[in-house]
Design a protein around this motif. Structure first.
Motif, PDB file in Angstrom:
ATOM      1  N   MET A 132       0.901  -1.401   0.047  1.00 59.26           N
ATOM      2  CA  MET A 132       0.025   0.024   0.091  1.00 59.26           C
ATOM      3  C   MET A 132       0.829   1.510   0.084  1.00 59.26           C
ATOM      4  SD  MET A 132      -1.065   0.306   3.916  1.00 59.26           S
ATOM      5  CE  MET A 132       0.104   0.343   5.157  1.00 59.26           C
ATOM      6  N   SER A 133       0.132   2.375  -0.274  1.00 60.84           N
ATOM      7  CA  SER A 133       1.045   3.832  -0.290  1.00 60.84           C
ATOM      8  C   SER A 133      -0.031   4.756  -0.060  1.00 60.84           C
ATOM      9  CB  SER A 133       1.807   3.848  -1.372  1.00 60.84           C
ATOM     10  OG  SER A 133       2.207   5.261  -1.456  1.00 60.84           O
ATOM     11  N   ASP A 134       0.457   5.764   0.790  1.00 62.72           N
ATOM     12  CA  ASP A 134      -0.485   7.003   1.161  1.00 62.72           C
ATOM     13  C   ASP A 134      -0.315   7.941  -0.239  1.00 62.72           C
ATOM     14  OD1 ASP A 134      -1.637   6.155   3.513  1.00 62.72           O
ATOM     15  OD2 ASP A 134       0.505   6.364   4.288  1.00 62.72           O
ATOM     16  N   ASP A 135       0.788   7.973  -0.848  1.00 64.52           N
ATOM     17  CA  ASP A 135       1.282   8.908  -1.789  1.00 64.52           C
ATOM     18  C   ASP A 135       0.931  10.468  -1.276  1.00 64.52           C
ATOM     19  OD1 ASP A 135       2.169   9.650  -4.332  1.00 64.52           O
ATOM     20  OD2 ASP A 135       0.062   9.762  -5.156  1.00 64.52           O
ATOM     21  N   GLY A 136       1.467  10.472  -0.349  1.00 62.16           N
ATOM     22  CA  GLY A 136       1.722  12.005   0.102  1.00 62.16           C
ATOM     23  C   GLY A 136       0.610  12.562   1.101  1.00 62.16           C
ATOM     24  N   GLU A 137      -0.615  11.439   1.190  1.00 59.67           N
ATOM     25  CA  GLU A 137      -1.708  11.739   2.193  1.00 59.67           C
ATOM     26  C   GLU A 137      -0.953  11.613   3.740  1.00 59.67           C
ATOM     27  OE1 GLU A 137      -4.186  13.339   1.486  1.00 59.67           O
ATOM     28  OE2 GLU A 137      -5.514  12.340   0.230  1.00 59.67           O
ATOM     29  N   PRO A 138      -1.530  12.175   4.674  1.00 53.94           N
ATOM     30  CA  PRO A 138      -0.890  11.995   6.125  1.00 53.94           C
ATOM     31  C   PRO A 138      -1.032  10.183   6.296  1.00 53.94           C
ATOM     32  CG  PRO A 138      -2.640  13.610   6.426  1.00 53.94           C
ATOM     33  CD  PRO A 138      -2.682  13.090   4.834  1.00 53.94           C
ATOM     34  N   ALA A 139       0.064  10.062   6.977  1.00 53.02           N
ATOM     35  CA  ALA A 139       0.284   8.399   7.143  1.00 53.02           C
ATOM     36  C   ALA A 139      -0.757   7.626   7.862  1.00 53.02           C
ATOM     37  CB  ALA A 139       1.738   8.348   8.023  1.00 53.02           C
ATOM     38  N   GLY A 140      -1.350   6.783   7.029  1.00 54.65           N
ATOM     39  CA  GLY A 140      -2.259   5.783   7.491  1.00 54.65           C
ATOM     40  C   GLY A 140      -3.787   6.416   7.302  1.00 54.65           C
ATOM     41  N   THR A 141      -3.749   7.333   6.694  1.00 52.81           N
ATOM     42  CA  THR A 141      -5.172   7.681   6.086  1.00 52.81           C
ATOM     43  C   THR A 141      -5.652   7.213   4.741  1.00 52.81           C
ATOM     44  OG1 THR A 141      -4.158   9.994   5.209  1.00 52.81           O
ATOM     45  CG2 THR A 141      -4.636   9.814   7.726  1.00 52.81           C
ATOM     46  N   ALA A 142      -4.829   6.686   3.913  1.00 54.72           N
ATOM     47  CA  ALA A 142      -5.342   6.512   2.568  1.00 54.72           C
ATOM     48  C   ALA A 142      -4.965   4.961   2.260  1.00 54.72           C
ATOM     49  CB  ALA A 142      -4.503   7.351   1.671  1.00 54.72           C
ATOM     50  N   GLY A 143      -3.752   4.603   2.063  1.00 52.88           N
ATOM     51  CA  GLY A 143      -3.382   3.240   1.941  1.00 52.88           C
ATOM     52  C   GLY A 143      -3.676   2.105   2.721  1.00 52.88           C
ATOM     53  N   ARG A 144      -3.819   2.408   3.936  1.00 55.43           N
ATOM     54  CA  ARG A 144      -3.994   1.761   5.039  1.00 55.43           C
ATOM     55  C   ARG A 144      -5.902   1.366   4.930  1.00 55.43           C
ATOM     56  NH1 ARG A 144      -2.766  -2.665   7.367  1.00 55.43           N
ATOM     57  NH2 ARG A 144      -0.618  -1.526   7.935  1.00 55.43           N
ATOM     58  N   PRO A 145      -6.472   2.367   4.911  1.00 59.40           N
ATOM     59  CA  PRO A 145      -8.080   2.000   4.716  1.00 59.40           C
ATOM     60  C   PRO A 145      -8.468   1.147   3.418  1.00 59.40           C
ATOM     61  CG  PRO A 145      -7.757   4.342   5.126  1.00 59.40           C
ATOM     62  CD  PRO A 145      -6.435   3.614   5.064  1.00 59.40           C
ATOM     63  N   VAL A 146      -7.573   1.611   2.187  1.00 61.01           N
ATOM     64  CA  VAL A 146      -7.818   0.698   1.083  1.00 61.01           C
ATOM     65  C   VAL A 146      -7.461  -0.644   1.260  1.00 61.01           C
ATOM     66  CG1 VAL A 146      -7.188   0.426  -1.309  1.00 61.01           C
ATOM     67  CG2 VAL A 146      -7.661   2.832  -0.336  1.00 61.01           C
ATOM     68  N   LEU A 147      -6.360  -0.802   2.030  1.00 57.89           N
ATOM     69  CA  LEU A 147      -5.902  -2.368   2.155  1.00 57.89           C
ATOM     70  C   LEU A 147      -6.665  -2.896   3.038  1.00 57.89           C
ATOM     71  CD1 LEU A 147      -3.652  -4.472   1.470  1.00 57.89           C
ATOM     72  CD2 LEU A 147      -2.490  -3.456   3.470  1.00 57.89           C
ATOM     73  N   ASP A 148      -7.199  -2.188   4.111  1.00 63.44           N
ATOM     74  CA  ASP A 148      -8.368  -2.881   5.051  1.00 63.44           C
ATOM     75  C   ASP A 148      -9.473  -3.284   4.354  1.00 63.44           C
ATOM     76  OD1 ASP A 148      -6.257  -2.656   7.032  1.00 63.44           O
ATOM     77  OD2 ASP A 148      -7.446  -0.885   8.097  1.00 63.44           O
ATOM     78  N   VAL A 149     -10.022  -2.709   3.441  1.00 63.60           N
ATOM     79  CA  VAL A 149     -11.206  -3.068   2.767  1.00 63.60           C
ATOM     80  C   VAL A 149     -10.954  -4.311   2.076  1.00 63.60           C
ATOM     81  CG1 VAL A 149     -12.813  -2.332   1.118  1.00 63.60           C
ATOM     82  CG2 VAL A 149     -12.352  -0.634   2.681  1.00 63.60           C
ATOM     83  N   LEU A 150      -9.620  -4.326   1.135  1.00 67.18           N
ATOM     84  CA  LEU A 150      -9.435  -5.763   0.359  1.00 67.18           C
ATOM     85  C   LEU A 150      -9.372  -6.642   1.331  1.00 67.18           C
ATOM     86  CD1 LEU A 150      -6.668  -4.189  -1.925  1.00 67.18           C
ATOM     87  CD2 LEU A 150      -9.097  -4.846  -2.520  1.00 67.18           C
ATOM     88  N   LYS A 151      -8.822  -6.621   2.296  1.00 65.85           N
ATOM     89  CA  LYS A 151      -8.660  -7.817   3.330  1.00 65.85           C
ATOM     90  C   LYS A 151      -9.682  -8.191   4.032  1.00 65.85           C
ATOM     91  CE  LYS A 151      -5.172  -7.012   6.601  1.00 65.85           C
ATOM     92  NZ  LYS A 151      -4.249  -6.125   7.445  1.00 65.85           N
ATOM     93  N   GLY A 152     -10.647  -7.184   4.131  1.00 65.65           N
ATOM     94  CA  GLY A 152     -11.893  -7.596   4.525  1.00 65.65           C
ATOM     95  C   GLY A 152     -12.792  -8.204   3.641  1.00 65.65           C
ATOM     96  N   ARG A 153     -12.646  -8.250   2.413  1.00 70.17           N
ATOM     97  CA  ARG A 153     -13.406  -8.754   1.322  1.00 70.17           C
ATOM     98  C   ARG A 153     -12.782 -10.181   1.183  1.00 70.17           C
ATOM     99  NH1 ARG A 153     -15.405 -11.124  -2.136  1.00 70.17           N
ATOM    100  NH2 ARG A 153     -16.834 -10.519  -3.983  1.00 70.17           N
ATOM    101  N   GLY A 154     -12.014 -10.409   1.603  1.00 74.51           N
ATOM    102  CA  GLY A 154     -11.404 -12.053   1.316  1.00 74.51           C
ATOM    103  C   GLY A 154     -10.847 -12.355  -0.082  1.00 74.51           C
ATOM    104  N   CYS A 155     -10.261 -11.386  -0.891  1.00 72.90           N
ATOM    105  CA  CYS A 155      -9.980 -11.693  -2.138  1.00 72.90           C
ATOM    106  C   CYS A 155      -8.488 -11.357  -2.322  1.00 72.90           C
ATOM    107  CB  CYS A 155     -10.639 -10.506  -2.900  1.00 72.90           C
ATOM    108  SG  CYS A 155     -10.425  -8.878  -2.287  1.00 72.90           S
ATOM    109  N   THR A 156      -7.924 -11.944  -3.478  1.00 71.47           N
ATOM    110  CA  THR A 156      -6.319 -11.830  -3.573  1.00 71.47           C
ATOM    111  C   THR A 156      -6.302 -11.518  -5.135  1.00 71.47           C
ATOM    112  OG1 THR A 156      -4.378 -12.978  -3.447  1.00 71.47           O
ATOM    113  CG2 THR A 156      -6.212 -14.399  -4.039  1.00 71.47           C
ATOM    114  N   ASN A 157      -4.813 -11.116  -5.402  1.00 72.82           N
ATOM    115  CA  ASN A 157      -4.491 -10.818  -6.861  1.00 72.82           C
ATOM    116  C   ASN A 157      -5.480  -9.765  -7.190  1.00 72.82           C
ATOM    117  OD1 ASN A 157      -2.882 -12.988  -6.509  1.00 72.82           O
ATOM    118  ND2 ASN A 157      -3.916 -14.343  -7.921  1.00 72.82           N
ATOM    119  N   ILE A 158      -5.402  -8.548  -6.445  1.00 67.61           N
ATOM    120  CA  ILE A 158      -6.300  -7.638  -6.752  1.00 67.61           C
ATOM    121  C   ILE A 158      -5.472  -6.268  -6.546  1.00 67.61           C
ATOM    122  CG2 ILE A 158      -7.512  -7.691  -4.693  1.00 67.61           C
ATOM    123  CD1 ILE A 158      -9.997  -6.246  -6.174  1.00 67.61           C
TER     124      ILE A 158
END
Length: 202
Positions: free
Chosen positions: A64-90
């Motif tokens: 993941m990456s926040d790409d300049g947004e404050p740390a933990g506010t962007a990439g982490r929420p996106v990754l958490d949604v993916l992990k919660g979906r139970g999917c891979t290769n995405i």
């Protein structure tokens, strides 16, 4: 475990900021890096291109990456949604065009998380299954019977080429590979042999 069947996108507007979420099937970290690079080039007028990805048969590779947004506010929420979906290769990228109103850290977490959820809601998925590539060629008078057989759900990405013979290729679920070989062998009275490749998960 499920994998994304095809590209999908969704767009949200939050306090005049535009969030474009896009989901892509990916199979390696190098593919994810290359895709991210092309997204940043494509949207060079955007304020941020945030991403998260999940890879591997057991969803064991994360990035993941926040790409300049404050740390933990962007990439982490996106990754958490993916992990919660139970999917891979995405891989999901969320591209933001700043609208002039600051959202604050809580607002950013919600905006990026909601964007990822929005694209997953419209995306199509299928089960990650062990498959083997297959190929064979046969006479035109046997083609219709084989075509009907290959219409079954165990077969995906089937291609046909017509020349002096009909060339057929695609992927078959590993559990049905031997059955395919027997069907073609019996139909052609042993004249045609199905070439089966190395098993992979897809």
């Amino acid at each position: 475990m499920e994998v994304l069947s095809e590209y999908a996108n969704a767009e949200l507007e939050i306090k005049k900021s535009r969030f474009l979420a896009e989901a892509f099937p990916v199979s390696s970290q190098s593919e994810a890096r290359s895709l991210l690079k092309s997204q940043k080039e494509k949207y060079d007028d955007a304020t941020h291109v945030v991403h998260g990805f999940v890879l591997g048969n057991a969803a064991e590779i994360l990035g993941m990456s926040d790409d300049g947004e404050p740390a933990g506010t962007a990439g982490r929420p996106v990754l958490d949604v993916l992990k919660g979906r139970g999917c891979t290769n995405i891989m999901v990228t969320v591209t933001r065009w700043f609208g002039g109103t600051l959202l604050g850290t809580g607002g950013l977490v919600k905006a990026y998380g909601d964007s990822a959820k929005a694209v997953l809601e419209v995306a199509r998925f299928h089960q990650l299954v062990a498959r083997r590539p297959f190929s064979f060629s046969l006479d035109y008078d046997q083609y219709q019977q084989v075509k009907r057989y290959l219409a079954a759900p165990e077969f995906v990405s089937v291609t046909e080429e017509f020349s002096t013979h009909v060339q057929l290729a695609g992927f078959v679920e590993s559990a049905a590979a031997e059955k395919l070989s027997m069907f073609v062998r019996d139909l052609t009275k042993g004249a045609v042999r199905v070439e089966l490749g190395v098993e992979s998960f897809m």
